[in-house]
Motif scaffolding. Structure first.
Motif, PDB file in Angstrom:
ATOM      1  N   SER A  58       0.823  -1.154  -0.026  1.00  0.00           N
ATOM      2  CA  SER A  58       0.044   0.098  -0.015  1.00  0.00           C
ATOM      3  C   SER A  58       1.079   1.338   0.031  1.00  0.00           C
ATOM      4  N   PRO A  59       0.567   2.181  -0.812  1.00  0.00           N
ATOM      5  CA  PRO A  59       1.120   3.583  -0.479  1.00  0.00           C
ATOM      6  C   PRO A  59       1.119   4.154   0.673  1.00  0.00           C
ATOM      7  N   LEU A  60       2.013   5.049   0.930  1.00  0.00           N
ATOM      8  CA  LEU A  60       2.118   5.557   2.324  1.00  0.00           C
ATOM      9  C   LEU A  60       0.886   6.415   2.456  1.00  0.00           C
ATOM     10  N   ALA A  61       0.325   7.017   1.580  1.00  0.00           N
ATOM     11  CA  ALA A  61      -0.812   7.736   1.856  1.00  0.00           C
ATOM     12  C   ALA A  61      -2.063   6.727   2.179  1.00  0.00           C
ATOM     13  N   TYR A  62      -1.849   5.559   2.200  1.00  0.00           N
ATOM     14  CA  TYR A  62      -3.106   4.623   2.398  1.00  0.00           C
ATOM     15  C   TYR A  62      -2.525   3.584   3.461  1.00  0.00           C
ATOM     16  N   ARG A  63      -1.587   3.966   4.418  1.00  0.00           N
ATOM     17  CA  ARG A  63      -0.991   3.305   5.225  1.00  0.00           C
ATOM     18  C   ARG A  63      -2.016   2.798   6.417  1.00  0.00           C
ATOM     19  N   GLY A  64      -2.679   3.826   6.722  1.00  0.00           N
ATOM     20  CA  GLY A  64      -3.760   3.456   7.799  1.00  0.00           C
ATOM     21  C   GLY A  64      -4.901   2.578   7.420  1.00  0.00           C
ATOM     22  N   VAL A  65      -5.224   2.493   6.315  1.00  0.00           N
ATOM     23  CA  VAL A  65      -6.127   1.674   5.517  1.00  0.00           C
ATOM     24  C   VAL A  65      -5.553   0.320   5.646  1.00  0.00           C
ATOM     25  N   ALA A  66      -4.212   0.183   5.241  1.00  0.00           N
ATOM     26  CA  ALA A  66      -3.415  -1.031   5.086  1.00  0.00           C
ATOM     27  C   ALA A  66      -3.706  -1.891   6.499  1.00  0.00           C
ATOM     28  N   GLY A  67      -3.099  -1.068   7.620  1.00  0.00           N
ATOM     29  CA  GLY A  67      -3.167  -1.340   9.022  1.00  0.00           C
ATOM     30  C   GLY A  67      -4.637  -1.877   9.337  1.00  0.00           C
ATOM     31  N   SER A  68      -5.581  -1.239   8.863  1.00  0.00           N
ATOM     32  CA  SER A  68      -6.721  -1.400   9.215  1.00  0.00           C
ATOM     33  C   SER A  68      -7.488  -2.954   8.656  1.00  0.00           C
ATOM     34  N   LEU A  69      -7.005  -3.079   7.380  1.00  0.00           N
ATOM     35  CA  LEU A  69      -7.425  -4.291   6.680  1.00  0.00           C
ATOM     36  C   LEU A  69      -6.791  -5.448   7.314  1.00  0.00           C
ATOM     37  N   SER A  70      -5.447  -5.472   7.820  1.00  0.00           N
ATOM     38  CA  SER A  70      -4.800  -6.414   8.267  1.00  0.00           C
ATOM     39  C   SER A  70      -5.563  -6.776   9.712  1.00  0.00           C
ATOM     40  N   MET A  71      -6.083  -5.822  10.271  1.00  0.00           N
ATOM     41  CA  MET A  71      -6.808  -6.193  11.747  1.00  0.00           C
ATOM     42  C   MET A  71      -8.134  -6.607  11.397  1.00  0.00           C
ATOM     43  N   LEU A  72      -8.976  -6.093  10.337  1.00  0.00           N
ATOM     44  CA  LEU A  72     -10.239  -6.785   9.999  1.00  0.00           C
ATOM     45  C   LEU A  72     -10.483  -8.019   9.455  1.00  0.00           C
ATOM     46  N   THR A  73      -9.203  -8.557   8.729  1.00  0.00           N
ATOM     47  CA  THR A  73      -9.310 -10.123   8.407  1.00  0.00           C
ATOM     48  C   THR A  73      -9.124 -10.917   9.836  1.00  0.00           C
ATOM     49  N   ARG A  74      -8.598 -10.489  10.756  1.00  0.00           N
ATOM     50  CA  ARG A  74      -8.594 -10.935  12.265  1.00  0.00           C
ATOM     51  C   ARG A  74     -10.046 -11.230  12.539  1.00  0.00           C
ATOM     52  N   THR A  75     -10.691  -9.986  12.569  1.00  0.00           N
ATOM     53  CA  THR A  75     -12.155  -9.916  13.042  1.00  0.00           C
ATOM     54  C   THR A  75     -13.004 -10.922  12.149  1.00  0.00           C
ATOM     55  N   ILE A  76     -12.825 -10.884  10.852  1.00  0.00           N
ATOM     56  CA  ILE A  76     -13.665 -11.853  10.094  1.00  0.00           C
ATOM     57  C   ILE A  76     -13.526 -13.266  10.293  1.00  0.00           C
ATOM     58  N   GLY A  77     -12.152 -13.661  10.289  1.00  0.00           N
ATOM     59  CA  GLY A  77     -11.794 -15.043  10.730  1.00  0.00           C
ATOM     60  C   GLY A  77     -12.291 -15.387  11.774  1.00  0.00           C
ATOM     61  N   VAL A  78     -12.030 -14.666  13.147  1.00  0.00           N
ATOM     62  CA  VAL A  78     -12.664 -15.108  14.223  1.00  0.00           C
ATOM     63  C   VAL A  78     -14.366 -15.393  14.463  1.00  0.00           C
ATOM     64  N   VAL A  79     -14.924 -14.297  13.615  1.00  0.00           N
ATOM     65  CA  VAL A  79     -16.445 -14.476  13.859  1.00  0.00           C
ATOM     66  C   VAL A  79     -16.850 -15.656  12.901  1.00  0.00           C
ATOM     67  N   THR A  80     -16.250 -15.855  11.729  1.00  0.00           N
ATOM     68  CA  THR A  80     -16.632 -17.022  10.939  1.00  0.00           C
ATOM     69  C   THR A  80     -16.125 -18.322  11.582  1.00  0.00           C
ATOM     70  N   ALA A  81     -15.087 -18.258  12.330  1.00  0.00           N
ATOM     71  CA  ALA A  81     -14.708 -19.805  13.415  1.00  0.00           C
ATOM     72  C   ALA A  81     -15.770 -20.052  14.219  1.00  0.00           C
ATOM     73  N   ALA A  82     -16.150 -18.840  15.012  1.00  0.00           N
ATOM     74  CA  ALA A  82     -17.284 -19.006  16.032  1.00  0.00           C
ATOM     75  C   ALA A  82     -18.379 -19.599  15.268  1.00  0.00           C
ATOM     76  N   ALA A  83     -18.765 -19.304  14.307  1.00  0.00           N
ATOM     77  CA  ALA A  83     -20.129 -20.091  14.030  1.00  0.00           C
ATOM     78  C   ALA A  83     -19.838 -21.271  12.901  1.00  0.00           C
ATOM     79  N   GLY A  84     -18.787 -21.247  12.049  1.00  0.00           N
ATOM     80  CA  GLY A  84     -18.388 -22.359  11.296  1.00  0.00           C
ATOM     81  C   GLY A  84     -17.924 -23.341  12.040  1.00  0.00           C
ATOM     82  N   LEU A  85     -17.104 -23.144  12.901  1.00  0.00           N
ATOM     83  CA  LEU A  85     -16.363 -24.295  13.536  1.00  0.00           C
ATOM     84  C   LEU A  85     -17.307 -25.033  14.619  1.00  0.00           C
ATOM     85  N   THR A  86     -18.017 -24.414  15.030  1.00  0.00           N
ATOM     86  CA  THR A  86     -18.962 -24.846  16.126  1.00  0.00           C
ATOM     87  C   THR A  86     -19.899 -25.807  15.009  1.00  0.00           C
TER      88      THR A  86
END
Length: 504
Positions: A425-453
């Motif tokens: 990501s360009p430096l002008a989008y560094r905040g979005v890049a960091g947010s994206l890396s954290m959002l994938t964590r949330t999506i993975g955890v929520v999906t796991a809570a439903a799907g793995l159960t």
């Protein structure tokens, strides 16, 4: 412009065309300009190491209020007892918080790109201080849910810009090291949260898990001043319409994932929410392609390697959450381990992740990140597979080894994954890049809570149908599930390695 030159390896303007198939290799931190930091193109020389170290510790203190939310989990029985609630209602304490920060994260990251990552993070600390106090004082369950929604806003403000702020404290050549430090901060908070929460609930009840974080956030807010404030996006208009469409799409998607398990009971809310999420996200993509300064550079996802590593992030967080989701039941029901020892064993993965993170940053700084990410996925998969070999009489030392291996692998993967996303990501989008890396964590955890159960219940039911007793059915499902997620983690690593080598 310096930021554009540094981003040239990943994106050429808004079109986002990549020069060759090995762009992930060329985006390693070794190729970056050593004379500038990563925050908004500002030059921040590291002349005073002690002062820089103190600022990093203070930043870690502020960021920790988000992963310390694991302390709330231990308070669930006290919350349901205090308000006279059925067990099923406790899920809304999680949903109101997680959906809020997940839906707002990317928008807040873009706000940081435009106005200053440091300012957005400090606003999050101020907001969170008030939200923690309100949660602790909640007079009813309904008010607690509303205050958890407010807490989610604060968490979104903090973690959306935290990776960008951490990397701003180091030259670009040490960006991977900075991401290792960030992973260390997050893992430590996640590990000690349940330990602190248990002690506080025993002494003061459930409000204690909120009270203790208010002074932490306030202290960090007071001490964190003078962060670089120059912004490469200053003067741009914030895309409000895009932010609303994105938030609606993400929230609807996560609610749909949570609702899908009820489909077998005749509840058709899940498919309706999926349709709403698809419509909202489609409208978001169409809108973003027509404006000059979008929240997310959609062109990034047209590159196979970047799309693969983003999907891999979701998958790795999904399979790793199986430990926190299923292992506690194994410990409590089928071992004779004392609860303190079981809790300490469960924290082993986070502790291993924290321990390996600085070393992972060092490795990524010297070896291409696209090589470390598959290695981390493979080690994670091996640890998960070994967990599937546990029996009630398995020695605690073997359990410790398997959990530590899983945590070590996730530490390697997470640092390498964040490095690839930030570098692309360009430096002008560094905040979005960091947010994206954290959002994938949330999506993975929520999906796991439903799907793995659902998966575990299906495996357990299949074993019971074949005549297995309750204990045997559980252990059979436990073994098969962890073998499956271990293999899935290894295959995810193979996918990342394949995508990085394959031409566009």
């Amino acid at each position: 412009m310096d930021g554009e030159r540094e981003a040239g390896a990943g994106i050429a303007g808004r079109a986002g065309h990549y020069a060759s198939a090995d762009f992930l290799c060329r985006l390693s931190s070794r190729a970056m300009d050593p004379g500038a930091t990563s925050l908004n193109g500002a030059v921040v020389p590291m002349r005073n190491r002690f002062r820089g170290g103190l600022r990093l510790v203070t930043l870690g203190l502020g960021v920790s209020v988000v992963p310390l939310d694991t302390a709330v989990n231990i308070s669930f029985p006290d919350i349901t007892g205090s308000f006279g609630l059925p067990l099923a209602m406790i899920q809304w304490v999680i949903i109101c918080y997680v959906l809020t920060h997940a839906g707002l994260m990317l928008a807040f990251g873009r706000a940081g790109d435009i106005w200053s990552h440091g300012s957005v993070l400090r606003a999050g600390l101020a907001w969170s201080t008030v939200a923690f106090i309100l949660c602790a004082l909640a007079p009813s369950f309904g008010w607690l849910l509303f205050f958890r929604f407010l807490q989610g806003i604060g968490a979104g403000l903090i973690i959306s810009c935290a990776p960008a702020v951490v990397t701003s404290l180091y030259p670009e050549t040490r960006r991977a090291h900075a991401l290792g430090i960030f992973t260390l901060m997050f893992a430590l908070g996640s590990a000690v949260g349940p330990l602190i929460g248990g002690a506080l609930v025993a002494r003061w009840g459930w409000p204690g898990v909120f009270w203790f974080r208010a002074p932490i956030a306030l202290t960090a807010l007071v001490l964190l001043h003078g962060l670089p404030a120059a912004s490469g996006g200053r003067g741009e208009r914030f895309d409000i319409a895009g932010a609303l469409l994105l938030a609606c799409g993400i929230v609807a998607l996560l609610l749909a994932i949570n609702a899908l398990p009820r489909l077998r009971d005749g509840d058709y809310l899940g498919p309706v929410l999926i349709a709403a999420a698809a419509a909202s996200l489609a409208a978001f993509l169409r809108w973003e392609s027509r404006i000059a300064h979008p929240i997310v550079q959609i062109a990034l996802f047209r590159n196979r390697a970047f799309a693969a590593i983003t999907l891999a992030g979701v998958l790795m967080y999904l399979v790793s959450f199986s430990v926190l989701l299923i292992v506690p039941y194994f410990f409590v029901r089928y071992t004779a381990l004392p609860l303190p020892l079981a809790g300490a064993l469960l924290a082993t993965g986070f502790a291993a992740m924290a321990a390996v993170s600085p070393g992972a940053g060092w490795l990524v700084g010297r070896i291409a990140a696209e090589r470390i990410a598959p290695l981390g996925a493979l080690v994670t998969g091996l640890g998960l597979f070994l967990i599937g070999e546990w029996q009630p009489d398995t020695p605690p030392q073997f359990m410790l080894f398997a959990l530590a291996l899983q945590g070590l692998g996730m530490g390697l993967f997470q640092v390498a994954y964040m490095e690839i996303v930030m570098a692309a990501s360009p430096l002008a989008y560094r905040g979005v890049a960091g947010s994206l890396s954290m959002l994938t964590r949330t999506i993975g955890v929520v999906t796991a809570a439903a799907g793995l159960t659902l998966a575990f219940q299906a495996l357990q039911g299949a074993a019971s149908a074949q005549g297995a007793g309750e204990a045997q059915a559980f252990l059979s499902a436990f073994r098969n599930l962890f073998h499956a997620v271990g293999i899935a983690a290894a295959l995810t690593g193979a996918m990342v390695a394949w995508a990085a080598r394959r031409p566009r």
